[in-house]
Design a protein around this motif. Structure first.
Motif, mmCIF file in Angstrom:
data_model
loop_
_atom_site.group_PDB
_atom_site.id
_atom_site.type_symbol
_atom_site.label_atom_id
_atom_site.label_comp_id
_atom_site.label_asym_id
_atom_site.label_seq_id
_atom_site.Cartn_x
_atom_site.Cartn_y
_atom_site.Cartn_z
ATOM 1 N N ALA A 168 0.825 -1.212 0.000
ATOM 2 C CA ALA A 168 0.000 0.000 0.000
ATOM 3 C C ALA A 168 0.859 1.262 0.000
ATOM 4 C CB ALA A 168 -0.936 -0.008 1.206
ATOM 5 N N MET A 176 -3.950 5.903 3.088
ATOM 6 C CA MET A 176 -4.137 4.456 3.095
ATOM 7 C C MET A 176 -4.920 4.082 4.351
ATOM 8 S SD MET A 176 -0.322 2.960 3.864
ATOM 9 C CE MET A 176 0.577 3.308 5.373
ATOM 10 N N ILE A 198 -4.098 -5.753 -1.410
ATOM 11 C CA ILE A 198 -4.535 -4.374 -1.263
ATOM 12 C C ILE A 198 -5.677 -4.102 -2.229
ATOM 13 C CG2 ILE A 198 -2.283 -3.518 -0.496
ATOM 14 C CD1 ILE A 198 -1.992 -2.295 -3.348
#
Length: 330
Positions: A168, A176, A198
């Protein structure tokens, strides 16, 4: 029509397969590109179109399939360009056509269930099982505006969480989000069975641009480089995503008219009005106030809102001071 196993078994180093893959004994036929690298290595699964009206990810997957070079890959990359293909080709929005279910809420699925259940089962049993890493590409739905951000799983084995977080961190977005959901979604479920995963969010409102698609392509390539699966240098980027450890998803108690007071990316203070639902006479049915200081992630962008449907979502950064001071580490 070939199964994914048949495709794998017939590939040689530095080769590619472009076409359709048969899942669940022909129940589903999905457009794929499989890239076999010059050397053995890990397998990365990339999916788009789990929500069929989220077009940035779909276009990005098509570009990725053209741009990635087998001779630069160590391992294998599987790109599924549209998982919810029937809904996409019939422009029916992001829910499965036969049963009206949200595909990204039913993983790992059920081979004896309805369309969404069976499709989720096909993906989890035939595609997830091949993957060492997983990247799922999304946007805001056809009624959602959002600021670009990335999810990584928080409810998984600690090593999986750590690797997912590092993936990420490669994404060129402001934020994030550490997810506290362990199942239902494709990437959540994959993480729960040991696959670092992700989910990238970019774009929305049933639209896409070349710039948005290119940004997602660049994100995926940077992740592949960081994992040692793709040779080359990582591209420059604008952001290093700031982490959110708390997210509030607000849904309407009524079917009515929706009036947002804040936009994606806005900073909100505790007690600030985020939006309201009214009836046709202009009477206020419901008012949403921020429960904590945070940043708006996405907002319903349509005039109408549904009972129990999403209205606005915002999150609290682990360190809000960098936002308050207007600083962003580039």
């Amino acid at each position: 029509m070939k199964t994914i196993k048949e495709i794998f078994d017939n590939m040689v180093p530095e080769s590619r397969f472009d076409g359709f893959v048969s899942l669940l004994e022909g129940r589903f036929e999905l457009p794929v590109t499989v890239l076999r690298g010059k050397a053995q290595g890990k397998t990365v699964l990339i999916t788009a179109g789990i929500h069929a009206a989220e077009y940035v990810g779909i276009q990005a997957s098509i570009v990725l399939a053209r741009k990635l070079k087998p001779e630069c890959i160590c391992g294998t990359v599987i790109i599924v360009k549209t998982v919810n293909r029937v809904a996409f080709e019939n422009r029916s929005g992001s829910f499965c056509m036969e049963d009206g279910k949200n595909l990204n809420r039913v993983f790992p699925g059920d081979p004896k269930g309805t369309e969404a259940d069976q499709l989720a089962f096909a993906v989890s049993s035939e595609l997830h099982t091949l993957a060492d890493y997983y990247i799922d590409l999304h946007s805001g739905d056809c009624y959602e505006k959002l600021t670009p951000y990335v999810y990584y799983p928080g409810k998984a084995d600690q090593k999986v969480v750590e690797i997912s977080r590092k993936m990420a961190e490669q994404v060129d977005v402001p934020f994030m989000v550490r997810s506290n959901v362990a199942g239902g979604g494709s990437y959540n479920y994959a993480a729960s069975v040991g696959i670092p995963s992700i989910l990238i969010e970019r774009g929305g409102m049933g639209a896409w641009s070349g710039e948005e698609a290119y940004s997602t392509v660049r994100d995926v390539r940077n992740i592949l480089v960081s994992l040692g699966i793709y040779e080359g240098q990582k591209d420059d980027r604008t952001y290093r995503p700031l982490e959110m450890d708390q997210v509030c998803y607000l849904s309407s108690s009524y079917t009515g008219l929706w009036y947002a007071c804040r936009e994606p990316g806005d900073i909100v203070k505790t007690g600030e009005i985020l939006g309201m639902v009214k009836n046709y006479q202009g009477e206020v049915l419901e008012v949403f106030e921020a429960e904590f200081e945070g940043v708006v992630l996405y907002v319903t962008g349509s005039l109408q809102v549904l009972e129990d449907g999403p209205a606005i979502t915002y999150g609290k950064l682990t360190d809000m001071s960098c936002i308050r001071k207007g600083r962003q580490d580039g």
